[in-house]
Design a protein around this motif. Structure first.
Motif, mmCIF file in Angstrom:
data_model
loop_
_atom_site.group_PDB
_atom_site.id
_atom_site.type_symbol
_atom_site.label_atom_id
_atom_site.label_comp_id
_atom_site.label_asym_id
_atom_site.label_seq_id
_atom_site.Cartn_x
_atom_site.Cartn_y
_atom_site.Cartn_z
ATOM 1 N N THR A 24 0.850 -1.194 0.000
ATOM 2 C CA THR A 24 0.000 0.000 0.000
ATOM 3 C C THR A 24 0.881 1.237 0.000
ATOM 4 O O THR A 24 2.032 1.189 0.444
ATOM 5 C CB THR A 24 -0.932 0.009 1.244
ATOM 6 O OG1 THR A 24 -1.537 1.308 1.361
ATOM 7 C CG2 THR A 24 -0.192 -0.296 2.535
ATOM 8 N N ASP B 69 4.427 1.782 -4.335
ATOM 9 C CA ASP B 69 3.632 2.638 -5.212
ATOM 10 C C ASP B 69 3.903 2.202 -6.653
ATOM 11 O O ASP B 69 5.057 2.204 -7.098
ATOM 12 C CB ASP B 69 4.058 4.111 -4.991
ATOM 13 C CG ASP B 69 3.216 5.087 -5.808
ATOM 14 O OD1 ASP B 69 2.557 4.662 -6.777
ATOM 15 O OD2 ASP B 69 3.244 6.284 -5.467
ATOM 16 N N THR C 167 -4.814 -3.112 -10.982
ATOM 17 C CA THR C 167 -4.538 -1.682 -11.140
ATOM 18 C C THR C 167 -5.880 -0.954 -11.106
ATOM 19 O O THR C 167 -6.928 -1.555 -11.352
ATOM 20 C CB THR C 167 -3.809 -1.391 -12.469
ATOM 21 O OG1 THR C 167 -4.542 -2.002 -13.539
ATOM 22 C CG2 THR C 167 -2.397 -1.930 -12.435
ATOM 23 N N GLU D 45 -8.352 5.819 -10.531
ATOM 24 C CA GLU D 45 -7.490 6.754 -9.786
ATOM 25 C C GLU D 45 -6.867 7.727 -10.792
ATOM 26 O O GLU D 45 -6.204 7.307 -11.747
ATOM 27 C CB GLU D 45 -6.404 5.946 -9.054
ATOM 28 C CG GLU D 45 -5.355 6.797 -8.422
ATOM 29 C CD GLU D 45 -5.255 6.619 -6.920
ATOM 30 O OE1 GLU D 45 -6.000 5.814 -6.332
ATOM 31 O OE2 GLU D 45 -4.424 7.315 -6.345
ATOM 32 N N GLN E 208 1.957 0.813 -15.115
ATOM 33 C CA GLN E 208 1.997 0.258 -13.749
ATOM 34 C C GLN E 208 2.170 -1.260 -13.781
ATOM 35 O O GLN E 208 2.977 -1.831 -13.037
ATOM 36 C CB GLN E 208 0.705 0.601 -13.004
ATOM 37 C CG GLN E 208 0.573 2.075 -12.653
ATOM 38 C CD GLN E 208 -0.606 2.341 -11.738
ATOM 39 O OE1 GLN E 208 -1.500 1.508 -11.597
ATOM 40 N NE2 GLN E 208 -0.620 3.505 -11.126
ATOM 41 N N LEU F 158 -9.626 -7.931 -17.616
ATOM 42 C CA LEU F 158 -11.012 -7.812 -18.089
ATOM 43 C C LEU F 158 -11.041 -8.184 -19.574
ATOM 44 O O LEU F 158 -9.990 -8.214 -20.225
ATOM 45 C CB LEU F 158 -11.537 -6.384 -17.868
ATOM 46 C CG LEU F 158 -11.926 -6.033 -16.418
ATOM 47 C CD1 LEU F 158 -12.278 -4.546 -16.290
ATOM 48 C CD2 LEU F 158 -13.094 -6.879 -15.909
ATOM 49 N N ASN G 107 -21.468 -2.072 -6.718
ATOM 50 C CA ASN G 107 -21.696 -0.834 -7.489
ATOM 51 C C ASN G 107 -23.103 -0.293 -7.248
ATOM 52 O O ASN G 107 -23.334 0.915 -7.309
ATOM 53 C CB ASN G 107 -21.577 -1.098 -8.998
ATOM 54 C CG ASN G 107 -20.167 -1.435 -9.434
ATOM 55 O OD1 ASN G 107 -19.210 -1.168 -8.713
ATOM 56 N ND2 ASN G 107 -20.044 -2.034 -10.607
#
Ligand SMILES: NC(=O)c1ccc[n+]([C@@H]2O[C@H](COP(=O)([O-])OP(=O)(O)OC[C@H]3O[C@@H](n4cnc5c(N)ncnc54)[C@H](OP(=O)(O)O)[C@@H]3O)[C@@H](O)[C@H]2O)c1
Length: 303
Positions: free
Chosen positions: A39, A56, A77, A81, A89, A110, A155
């Motif tokens: 984190t 990070d 990821t 953000e 990343q 995905l 959601n």
């Protein structure tokens, strides 16, 4: 040496989040692995895991220490953000994992909307993740696994919570046909069961398998009916994509995502074999929407 010192270490990136949090919990409940949470704010979360380490994804030099000694890595990821470059990343995380000698890498991906729709729909937070699959595959880990998060049930009480509509009812106004059953959904906290199972059974799920979490495949009429049978009085209205797309910042991508669900379904193809394998690896069936809603959508709080 104590038994716990012999446990293999799994580093969880995104451990504070909805996906990674479930992964940490499932790994700890399984008891087979030692868990290191990564984190940007380790001081806030000391109790989260066996080890909590500052890392990070935007500062690759911090990943080296974060992944040192790890047998396995879970990576998610977060495109939402601001400023996030998921490709950059993930590439940094894969390189750091290779450098650290990681054996099993699990990437939360995905479907490739661009490939599935022949370029008709542009959904960067789906396609951008799918493009990372090749990097994970070609890195040459002893084992690698792709997990696919569904449309979170969560959601519906957070980013897509029912709103007061013009007719005075509480409900959803979205650019999707409520009769088309196309949304693969699930309780995101249960993704961890698949991930923990894959780490524990890398022989069966560590050879590039795709493991989607799916509790239910639904349309919005079914979502509303299920909730209303539990005492709510929600409504649904289909709105034109062009109207929805300009209704808030980021709405255009949300609208495009719903159009894709309607045309191809969330997963984009018949994924029953992958879902069956995911459930087997997780050690059980994921929660159906009705069961989740009964516990998580209390009638009084949304009225
Ligand atoms: N909502 C949905 O229905 C849905 C469906 C499928 C996939 N997704 C995908 O899920 C992803 C978000 O996952 P989530 O829901 O678990 O997110 P979340 O609950 O918002 O948590 C985000 C996590 O990402 C970590 N993070 C963000 N930027 C980081 C950085 N630069 N370095 C290290 N860690 C960083 C945060 O860690 P710290 O703040 O602790 O550092 C936090 O743990 C998105 O990419 C989204 O596309 C969402």
């Amino acid at each position: 040496m104590t038994l716990s010192n012999n446990k293999k270490l799994i580093a969880v990136i995104g451990a504070m989040g909805q996906q990674g949090g479930g992964v940490v919990r499932a790994l700890r409940a399984g008891g087979q692995f030692k868990v290191r949470a990564l984190t940007r704010n380790p001081d806030k979360h000391r109790e989260l895991a066996d080890e909590v380490v500052r890392a990070d994804l935007d500062r690759p030099e911090t990943l080296k220490a974060g992944l040192e000694g790890a047998h396995g890595v879970f990576l998610v990821t977060n495109n939402w953000e601001p400023g996030t470059d998921e490709l950059k990343q993930a590439t940094a995380a894969v390189s750091a994992a290779k450098y650290a000698g990681v054996k099993h890498f699990i990437w939360s991906t995905l479907p490739d909307v661009e490939a599935i729709s022949g370029g008709k729909f542009d959904v960067p937070h789906f396609t951008g993740k799918a493009k990372i699959d090749r990097i994970v595959k070609e890195a040459g880990f002893a084992n690698h696994t792709f997990v696919i998060a569904p449309f979170y049930y969560q959601n519906l009480v957070s980013v897509l919570a029912p709103q007061k509509r013009e007719d005075g009812t509480l409900g959803w106004a979205l650019p999707i046909d409520p009769d088309v059953r196309g949304i693969h959904m699930g309780d995101i906290s249960e993704l961890g069961n698949i991930v923990a199972g894959a780490f524990a059974h890398s022989d069966k799920a560590g050879n590039g398998e795709y493991l989607p979490l799916v509790g239910d495949l639904m349309n919005f009429n079914e979502v509303v009916d299920t909730l209303n049978r539990q005492g709510h009085k929600f409504s649904f209205k289909q709105v034109p994509k062009e109207v929805f797309a300009v209704s808030f910042p980021g709405a255009a991508e949300v609208a495009e995502t719903f159009s894709y669900f309607q045309a191809h379904t969330y997963l984009g193809s018949d994924s029953s074999d992958q879902i069956a394998l995911a459930n087997k690896i997780a050690g059980g069936q994921p929660s159906k929407f009705s069961a989740w809603a009964r516990l998580n959508v209390p009638v009084q709080t949304l009225r």
